[in-house]
Design a protein around this motif. Structure first.
Motif, short mmCIF file in Angstrom:
data_model
loop_
_atom_site.label_atom_id
_atom_site.label_comp_id
_atom_site.label_asym_id
_atom_site.label_seq_id
_atom_site.Cartn_x
_atom_site.Cartn_y
_atom_site.Cartn_z
N GLY A 266 0.77 -1.33 0.19
CA GLY A 266 0.15 -0.05 -0.07
C GLY A 266 0.88 1.49 0.04
O GLY A 266 2.15 1.01 -0.26
N SER A 267 0.28 2.41 0.41
CA SER A 267 0.98 3.58 0.16
C SER A 267 2.10 4.15 0.95
O SER A 267 2.97 4.44 0.55
CB SER A 267 -0.17 4.78 0.09
OG SER A 267 -0.51 4.72 1.46
N ASP B 73 -0.44 -0.67 5.58
CA ASP B 73 -1.13 -1.89 5.12
C ASP B 73 -0.01 -2.96 5.36
O ASP B 73 1.20 -2.73 4.87
CB ASP B 73 -1.48 -1.69 3.67
CG ASP B 73 -2.75 -0.49 3.49
OD1 ASP B 73 -3.73 -0.69 4.06
OD2 ASP B 73 -2.15 0.43 2.96
N ALA C 68 -0.81 -7.87 -3.99
CA ALA C 68 -0.59 -6.45 -3.63
C ALA C 68 0.76 -6.13 -3.08
O ALA C 68 1.11 -4.84 -3.61
CB ALA C 68 -1.60 -6.35 -2.44
N ASN D 15 2.41 -5.57 -6.78
CA ASN D 15 1.80 -4.23 -7.48
C ASN D 15 2.33 -2.91 -6.63
O ASN D 15 2.56 -1.99 -7.31
CB ASN D 15 0.31 -4.03 -7.75
CG ASN D 15 -0.47 -4.12 -6.67
OD1 ASN D 15 -0.47 -3.51 -5.74
ND2 ASN D 15 -1.90 -4.78 -6.57
N THR D 16 2.58 -2.95 -5.43
CA THR D 16 3.22 -1.83 -4.51
C THR D 16 4.47 -1.65 -5.07
O THR D 16 5.10 -0.58 -5.16
CB THR D 16 3.07 -2.49 -3.12
OG1 THR D 16 1.75 -2.31 -2.70
CG2 THR D 16 3.90 -1.25 -2.35
N LYS E 146 -4.66 12.59 -5.27
CA LYS E 146 -5.12 11.98 -3.94
C LYS E 146 -5.83 13.10 -3.14
O LYS E 146 -6.77 12.88 -2.65
CB LYS E 146 -4.30 11.02 -3.38
CG LYS E 146 -4.02 9.69 -3.96
CD LYS E 146 -2.79 8.81 -3.46
CE LYS E 146 -3.13 8.40 -2.01
NZ LYS E 146 -2.20 7.64 -1.44
N LYS F 223 -9.76 13.12 -2.04
CA LYS F 223 -10.10 13.03 -0.66
C LYS F 223 -10.98 14.23 -0.02
O LYS F 223 -11.99 14.03 0.30
CB LYS F 223 -8.92 12.70 0.21
CG LYS F 223 -8.39 11.34 0.29
CD LYS F 223 -7.22 11.21 1.38
CE LYS F 223 -6.22 10.14 0.97
NZ LYS F 223 -6.32 8.96 0.95
N SER G 251 -7.54 4.77 -4.01
CA SER G 251 -6.31 5.76 -4.11
C SER G 251 -5.32 4.80 -5.12
O SER G 251 -4.73 5.54 -6.14
CB SER G 251 -5.51 5.63 -2.88
OG SER G 251 -6.21 6.30 -1.70
N TYR G 252 -5.47 3.72 -5.17
CA TYR G 252 -4.76 2.87 -5.96
C TYR G 252 -4.89 2.94 -7.45
O TYR G 252 -4.22 3.23 -8.57
CB TYR G 252 -4.80 1.28 -5.63
CG TYR G 252 -4.24 0.33 -6.53
CD1 TYR G 252 -2.84 0.15 -6.55
CD2 TYR G 252 -5.02 -0.63 -7.14
CE1 TYR G 252 -2.33 -0.64 -7.56
CE2 TYR G 252 -4.53 -1.68 -8.04
CZ TYR G 252 -3.04 -1.79 -8.21
OH TYR G 252 -2.37 -2.81 -8.93
N GLU H 84 -3.51 -8.29 -12.60
CA GLU H 84 -4.84 -9.07 -12.84
C GLU H 84 -5.63 -8.32 -13.95
O GLU H 84 -6.53 -7.51 -13.78
CB GLU H 84 -5.60 -8.80 -11.51
CG GLU H 84 -5.01 -9.52 -10.30
CD GLU H 84 -5.86 -9.25 -8.92
OE1 GLU H 84 -6.68 -10.04 -8.74
OE2 GLU H 84 -5.81 -8.32 -8.33
N LEU I 67 -10.32 -1.64 -12.31
CA LEU I 67 -10.35 -0.91 -11.25
C LEU I 67 -11.46 0.23 -10.92
O LEU I 67 -11.79 0.38 -9.90
CB LEU I 67 -8.98 -0.28 -10.86
CG LEU I 67 -7.70 -1.19 -10.90
CD1 LEU I 67 -6.52 -0.28 -10.61
CD2 LEU I 67 -7.74 -2.10 -9.83
P1 GTP Z 1 -3.97 5.47 0.97
O1 GTP Z 1 -4.22 4.37 2.06
O2 GTP Z 1 -5.39 6.10 0.49
O3 GTP Z 1 -2.89 6.16 1.02
O4 GTP Z 1 -3.63 4.47 -0.40
P2 GTP Z 1 -3.07 3.22 -0.79
O5 GTP Z 1 -2.07 3.33 -1.62
O6 GTP Z 1 -2.78 2.48 0.45
O7 GTP Z 1 -4.28 2.53 -1.34
P3 GTP Z 1 -5.47 1.59 -1.34
O8 GTP Z 1 -5.79 1.59 0.07
O9 GTP Z 1 -6.28 1.74 -2.54
O10 GTP Z 1 -4.71 0.08 -1.66
C1 GTP Z 1 -3.82 -0.41 -0.81
C2 GTP Z 1 -2.98 -1.34 -1.63
O11 GTP Z 1 -3.96 -2.48 -1.95
C3 GTP Z 1 -2.62 -1.02 -2.98
O12 GTP Z 1 -1.18 -0.42 -3.00
C4 GTP Z 1 -2.50 -2.22 -3.74
O13 GTP Z 1 -1.46 -2.82 -3.67
C5 GTP Z 1 -3.69 -3.12 -3.14
N1 GTP Z 1 -4.94 -3.00 -4.10
C6 GTP Z 1 -5.99 -2.00 -3.64
N2 GTP Z 1 -6.88 -2.05 -4.35
C7 GTP Z 1 -6.73 -3.05 -5.24
C8 GTP Z 1 -7.22 -3.55 -6.55
O14 GTP Z 1 -8.25 -3.41 -6.61
N3 GTP Z 1 -6.60 -4.72 -7.10
C9 GTP Z 1 -5.50 -5.02 -6.61
N4 GTP Z 1 -4.95 -6.12 -7.39
N5 GTP Z 1 -4.65 -4.26 -5.66
C10 GTP Z 1 -5.34 -3.56 -5.01
#
Ligand code: GTP
Ligand code: MG
Length: 335
Positions: A61-62, A75, A137, A140-141, A162, A166, A180-181, A293, A298
């Motif tokens: 995640g972020s 995350d 995840a 992709n991060t 972002k 928000k 966010s992703y 995927e 998305l």
């Molecule tokens: P913020 O918490 O808002 O800062 O953003 P974040 O980058 O953590 O994004 P988010 O909470 O949307 O998603 C966290 C992580 O989960 C992303 O970086 C991805 O790795 C994964 N992820 C989120 N949504 C999806 C999705 O629909 N598909 C896939 N494959 N991975 C996802």
């Protein structure tokens, strides 16, 4: 609309660079916060290893992709031997362990689409979600983090987008707007499309990194240190890019026919993906292909009401960027 397609960027756009950069800087987390996140991760690692000595924790995640603004949640993915694991049992056991160690607001959400345990560290106030074996995840991060290292304008643009999403209430998947992703993927795609391009397409290059997860081959060029002047022929500034990003999603994107694809570095047609009609709950009203995927849109969360909200917000943002004397204030006004 036809008129607006020909719209030229306002002539005083350069005046807006400094304020946009200042907003970006104000959102970047301080070093102290990064250190606190690491400490929390180390504490969680100790607790988890006591119970499952072979398990490992990964940040995703972020906070791991470098797209996390200050005071984001973290995350965490618990990677645990396959075999006969029962995710719900593990999550419930994990919740018990965390609770006994005085972590706050511990909750196991075993029925969610991605089952997690939530918690809050009372010392730092940091909240955290822990999922199990969500290896895609983590990968992709890494892709997002690698893209961020190629050109600084990606991180600047994504933070501003972002922050806008928000502030305007369009970053809520449970209300049919985008994650966010998804917004970060939209920014990467947008910078791949600039001419000259600001970002390459890492998945179309000779792979230097390759793993197979859940039968999906994830391969891409990850020696991004070699690409640090990739975007240097393009001189566009952050203010111009913010303008062009909103102009694209307001007036230029072909919602009826196009899918944006970071994987191929191009736009592909809905027809080739068979995303032309609603299937189950996937309506494909705004199509954003996941880089790995590929059957996963998305934008699937967007419905016939929220697409209107989203497109009106893109138009509002584009018009503010074009006409407002003080866009850095108006753009982020609470809805
Ligand atoms: P913020 O918490 O808002 O800062 O953003 P974040 O980058 O953590 O994004 P988010 O909470 O949307 O998603 C966290 C992580 O989960 C992303 O970086 C991805 O790795 C994964 N992820 C989120 N949504 C999806 C999705 O629909 N598909 C896939 N494959 N991975 C996802
Ligand atoms: Mg997050």
């Amino acid at each position: 609309r036809t008129l607006k397609i020909k719209m030229q960027c306002r002539s005083d756009i350069h005046r807006l660079n400094a304020p946009f950069l200042a907003i970006y800087e104000s959102l970047v987390p301080a070093e102290e916060e990064k250190a606190q996140q690491k400490q929390l991760l180390a504490l969680l690692e100790r607790l988890v290893c006591k119970e499952w000595p072979k398990a490992r924790l990964y940040l995703y995640g972020s906070c791991a992709s470098s797209f996390g603004v200050s005071r984001s949640d973290i995350d965490v993915c618990l990677a645990i031997e396959d075999g006969d694991i029962n995710k719900s049992e593990i999550l419930l056991r994990l919740a018990d362990i965390l609770q006994s160690d005085n972590l706050q607001n511990v909750q196991a959400l075993t029925r969610a689409r991605v089952p997690i345990v939530k918690l809050m560290d009372p010392v730092t106030g940091i909240s955290c979600d822990i999922c199990i074996n969500n290896v895609l995840a983590v990968i992709n991060t890494k892709l997002l983090r690698d893209y961020a290292q190629i050109d600084a304008r990606l991180r600047q643009l994504a933070f501003i987008v972002k922050h806008w999403a928000k502030s305007r209430g369009v970053n809520e998947t449970y209300q049919g707007t985008l994650s966010s992703y998804a917004y970060v993927i939209m920014c990467i795609h947008f910078l791949q499309q600039r001419r000259p391009a600001i970002l390459p397409c890492l998945q179309e290059m000779e792979p230097t990194y390759s793993v197979t997860v859940d039968d999906i081959e994830c391969a891409f060029f990850d020696q991004v240190g070699k690409l640090c002047d990739f975007g240097s022929r393009n001189k566009e500034t952050i203010a111009q890019l913010v303008w062009a990003f909103f102009n694209y999603w307001a007036y230029r994107h072909d919602y009826a026919n196009s899918v944006i694809s970071v994987r191929t570095g191009s736009i592909i047609s809905k027809q080739t993906k068979d995303w032309t009609r609603r299937i189950g709950n996937d309506r494909h009203l705004i199509c954003i292909e996941d880089p790995f995927e590929v059957s996963h849109d998305l934008g699937r969360v967007v419905d016939k009401y929220s697409i209107k909200v989203l497109r009106e917000e893109f138009e509002r943002a584009a018009d503010i960027m074009q006409y407002d004397p003080n866009p850095c204030v108006k753009l982020f006004e609470p809805y």
